[in-house]
Motif scaffolding. Structure first.
Motif, PDB file in Angstrom:
ATOM      1  N   PRO A 215      47.237  46.430  37.074  1.00 29.52           N
ATOM      2  CA  PRO A 215      46.090  47.180  37.571  1.00 29.52           C
ATOM      3  C   PRO A 215      45.228  46.393  38.543  1.00 29.52           C
ATOM      4  O   PRO A 215      45.167  45.170  38.508  1.00 29.52           O
ATOM      5  CB  PRO A 215      45.292  47.446  36.299  1.00 29.52           C
ATOM      6  CG  PRO A 215      45.559  46.252  35.435  1.00 29.52           C
ATOM      7  CD  PRO A 215      46.928  45.734  35.816  1.00 29.52           C
ATOM      8  N   ALA A 216      44.561  47.149  39.402  1.00 30.80           N
ATOM      9  CA  ALA A 216      43.395  46.610  40.095  1.00 30.80           C
ATOM     10  C   ALA A 216      42.236  47.423  39.556  1.00 30.80           C
ATOM     11  O   ALA A 216      42.391  48.615  39.285  1.00 30.80           O
ATOM     12  CB  ALA A 216      43.525  46.799  41.589  1.00 30.80           C
ATOM     13  N   SER A 217      41.094  46.802  39.338  1.00 25.05           N
ATOM     14  CA  SER A 217      39.972  47.632  38.939  1.00 25.05           C
ATOM     15  C   SER A 217      38.763  47.373  39.809  1.00 25.05           C
ATOM     16  O   SER A 217      38.527  46.254  40.265  1.00 25.05           O
ATOM     17  CB  SER A 217      39.668  47.483  37.447  1.00 25.05           C
ATOM     18  OG  SER A 217      39.547  46.151  37.114  1.00 25.05           O
ATOM     19  N   LEU A 218      38.064  48.457  40.065  1.00 25.67           N
ATOM     20  CA  LEU A 218      36.908  48.403  40.953  1.00 25.67           C
ATOM     21  C   LEU A 218      35.717  49.084  40.293  1.00 25.67           C
ATOM     22  O   LEU A 218      35.872  50.072  39.572  1.00 25.67           O
ATOM     23  CB  LEU A 218      37.173  49.161  42.259  1.00 25.67           C
ATOM     24  CG  LEU A 218      38.155  48.573  43.250  1.00 25.67           C
ATOM     25  CD1 LEU A 218      39.536  49.161  43.014  1.00 25.67           C
ATOM     26  CD2 LEU A 218      37.696  48.872  44.657  1.00 25.67           C
ATOM     27  N   ARG A 219      34.537  48.541  40.581  1.00 25.61           N
ATOM     28  CA  ARG A 219      33.312  49.205  40.184  1.00 25.61           C
ATOM     29  C   ARG A 219      32.740  49.794  41.470  1.00 25.61           C
ATOM     30  O   ARG A 219      32.587  49.080  42.466  1.00 25.61           O
ATOM     31  CB  ARG A 219      32.364  48.151  39.597  1.00 25.61           C
ATOM     32  CG  ARG A 219      31.201  48.725  38.837  1.00 25.61           C
ATOM     33  CD  ARG A 219      30.282  47.610  38.367  1.00 25.61           C
ATOM     34  NE  ARG A 219      30.871  46.833  37.275  1.00 25.61           N
ATOM     35  CZ  ARG A 219      30.697  45.517  37.148  1.00 25.61           C
ATOM     36  NH1 ARG A 219      29.998  44.834  38.016  1.00 25.61           N
ATOM     37  NH2 ARG A 219      31.235  44.866  36.129  1.00 25.61           N
ATOM     38  N   ASN A 326      39.174  43.015  39.541  1.00 24.42           N
ATOM     39  CA  ASN A 326      40.394  42.222  39.478  1.00 24.42           C
ATOM     40  C   ASN A 326      41.528  42.981  40.134  1.00 24.42           C
ATOM     41  O   ASN A 326      41.485  44.208  40.253  1.00 24.42           O
ATOM     42  CB  ASN A 326      40.765  41.833  38.040  1.00 24.42           C
ATOM     43  CG  ASN A 326      41.177  43.037  37.223  1.00 24.42           C
ATOM     44  OD1 ASN A 326      40.359  43.835  36.817  1.00 24.42           O
ATOM     45  ND2 ASN A 326      42.463  43.194  37.019  1.00 24.42           N
ATOM     46  N   ALA A 327      42.511  42.250  40.589  1.00 19.65           N
ATOM     47  CA  ALA A 327      43.661  42.866  41.246  1.00 19.65           C
ATOM     48  C   ALA A 327      44.888  42.017  40.933  1.00 19.65           C
ATOM     49  O   ALA A 327      45.291  41.170  41.710  1.00 19.65           O
ATOM     50  CB  ALA A 327      43.438  42.950  42.751  1.00 19.65           C
ATOM     51  N   ASP A 328      45.426  42.218  39.733  1.00 20.06           N
ATOM     52  CA  ASP A 328      46.602  41.451  39.350  1.00 20.06           C
ATOM     53  C   ASP A 328      47.836  42.037  40.011  1.00 20.06           C
ATOM     54  O   ASP A 328      47.974  43.254  40.126  1.00 20.06           O
ATOM     55  CB  ASP A 328      46.776  41.477  37.826  1.00 20.06           C
ATOM     56  CG  ASP A 328      45.619  40.804  37.115  1.00 20.06           C
ATOM     57  OD1 ASP A 328      45.268  39.686  37.533  1.00 20.06           O
ATOM     58  OD2 ASP A 328      45.059  41.379  36.175  1.00 20.06           O
ATOM     59  N   ALA A 329      48.739  41.146  40.420  1.00 18.73           N
ATOM     60  CA  ALA A 329      49.980  41.619  41.035  1.00 18.73           C
ATOM     61  C   ALA A 329      50.960  42.037  39.947  1.00 18.73           C
ATOM     62  O   ALA A 329      51.028  41.408  38.903  1.00 18.73           O
ATOM     63  CB  ALA A 329      50.579  40.514  41.886  1.00 18.73           C
ATOM     64  N   PRO A 330      51.729  43.115  40.187  1.00 20.16           N
ATOM     65  CA  PRO A 330      52.777  43.486  39.219  1.00 20.16           C
ATOM     66  C   PRO A 330      53.879  42.427  39.211  1.00 20.16           C
ATOM     67  O   PRO A 330      53.898  41.547  40.076  1.00 20.16           O
ATOM     68  CB  PRO A 330      53.314  44.807  39.762  1.00 20.16           C
ATOM     69  CG  PRO A 330      52.599  45.093  41.035  1.00 20.16           C
ATOM     70  CD  PRO A 330      51.672  43.985  41.346  1.00 20.16           C
ATOM     71  N   ALA A 331      54.778  42.519  38.237  1.00 20.22           N
ATOM     72  CA  ALA A 331      55.856  41.529  38.176  1.00 20.22           C
ATOM     73  C   ALA A 331      57.187  42.197  37.884  1.00 20.22           C
ATOM     74  O   ALA A 331      57.244  43.198  37.176  1.00 20.22           O
ATOM     75  CB  ALA A 331      55.563  40.504  37.081  1.00 20.22           C
TER      76      ALA A 331
END
Ligand SMILES: [Zn+2]
Length: 412
Positions: A215-219, A326-331
């Protein structure tokens, strides 16, 4: 090698661990480093020592329980998951991978198998974001995805920092040392309940994960202008909630239009200010979670959402600010680990499904530093993070068996 999983014993351990809870059964609440969680951790360590594993904890509280191989200097083969649980959760999330992993090791020990590479059970600390607002804290630190400094400063709702809380739990080591050296693991496999309905629908008991979505999450904050619900006429309005509504639908449309079912976007929070029936909303805060298995596609979706928000800004004369949390990369899972799992399934004649992990796990972060894979078992109706979460004893034992075979292949 004849592997036997002690299904009864494994189930009994699962029930015992579920009793370490701050909620009434069948619900489980086990927030990291609460007195209840500390008791569960101590119980877990005792089970590992009973299996004659060498146990150590790092400075943040990841627990490593190692069965030394014939070549103790060679990179280890790891397995594990987490035992913390969100409020009002079930007994299986994470726990199946920890107790199933331990049972897999015990089954290998009893079969007479002797690994070349050490086999290590890893109990990740604070996978759930409940206490410190960020998920997978332990594995983020192990993999160097989150620095020791940044992690130590994170605070819980009472204003206590990670650093203070872990010291109170008796963990006084240096947080800088949590990061694992490169090449620490030869391979890593996490056994987990699916947390979705696909295996059950396909009437298949095992899933081998191809990739883990991230996920990436934004406020996002929308500012308009408030006023009296009677006094301000429609042409003069800058209603922040109407702008938010348009943005939320644009977000939904963006995910639908991405061309892939793996793109999913959710607005799960919407705070309206001032929140009165006779007052035009002047400010709205929303939270966006957007996930995909493909980083470029997720980035394109985020850009499309950004364009939509600029259009809405212009059209409705509001201001829209977004902050990336946060913006974690998929794997992608490692071919050699997937192959070991597939071969183990075939050896036993167990059909399996190749699938995507839609939830993210500690394995997402371990995959940054080691060849990683995941094995899924079904959970009833796909339910997870709720008290009626359920996986059958047979599926749990089957998962542990396939895991054991795979660990043997990877460590031979
Ligand atoms: Zn989990």
């Amino acid at each position: 090698m004849k592997l036997e999983i002690d299904q009864q014993g494994l189930l009994a351990e699962l029930e015992t661990l579920a009793a370490f809870s701050d909620a009434e059964p069948p619900a489980v609440t086990r927030i990291v480093f609460t007195p209840t969680d500390l008791k569960a951790r101590a119980w877990m360590i005792a089970r590992c020592e009973e299996a004659r594993l060498a146990v150590r904890q790092d400075a943040i509280g990841n627990i490593f329980a190692r069965w030394n191989g014939a070549d103790p200097e060679a990179p280890a083969v790891g397995t594990g998951s987490h035992i913390d649980a969100i409020p009002n959760a079930g007994k299986y999330d994470g726990v199946v991978g920890v107790l199933g992993g331990l049972e897999a090791i015990r089954a290998l020990q009893q079969s007479g198998f002797r690994p070349k590479n050490s086999i290590e059970l890893l109990v990740f600390v604070t996978e759930e974001p409940t206490r410190f607002g960020i998920g997978c804290l332990g594995s983020r630190m192990l993999s160097g995805t989150l620095s020791a400094d940044a992690a130590g400063k994170l605070k819980d709702r009472d204003g206590e920092s990670v650093d203070e809380v872990r010291r109170k739990a008796g963990l006084n080591g240096n947080l800088q040392d949590v990061r694992l050296p490169t090449g620490y693991y030869k391979g890593f496999v996490e056994l987990h309940i699916e947390q979705g309905p696909l295996l059950e629908r396909a009437k298949t008991s095992l899933g081998i994960v191809k990739s883990i979505a991230a996920p990436a999450s934004l406020r996002i904050s929308i500012e308009g202008s408030g006023g009296h619900a009677g006094g301000v006429l429609m042409p003069d309005r800058k209603d922040a909630l109407c702008a938010a509504a348009e943005l939320i639908l644009a977000i939904e449309n963006t995910a639908r239009a991405s061309g892939a079912p793996d793109t999913v976007a959710t607005v799960g929070v919407c705070d309206v200010f001032p929140g009165a029936v006779n007052s035009i909303p002047s400010r709205v805060g929303i939270a966006l979670d957007i996930r995909d298995t493909d980083l470029a596609r997720r980035d394109r979706a985020m850009q499309a959402i950004e364009r939509a928000s600029q259009e809405i800004t212009a059209k409705r004369q509001v201001s829209i600010q977004s902050e990336l949390l946060n913006a974690d990369a998929p794997a992608d899972c490692a071919p050699e680990v997937r192959a070991a799992l597939a071969e183990s399934c075939r050896q036993h004649g167990f059909p399996f499904l190749e699938m995507v992990s839609r939830a993210y796990h500690d394995s997402l972060f371990v995959s940054r530093i080691a060849p990683t894979g995941m094995l899924f078992i079904p959970c009833r109706n796909g339910y997870s993070h709720r008290p009626d979460e359920y996986a059958s004893p047979e599926d749990i034992a089957r998962g542990a068996l396939v895991l054991a075979e795979a660990l043997a292949k990877l460590s031979a």
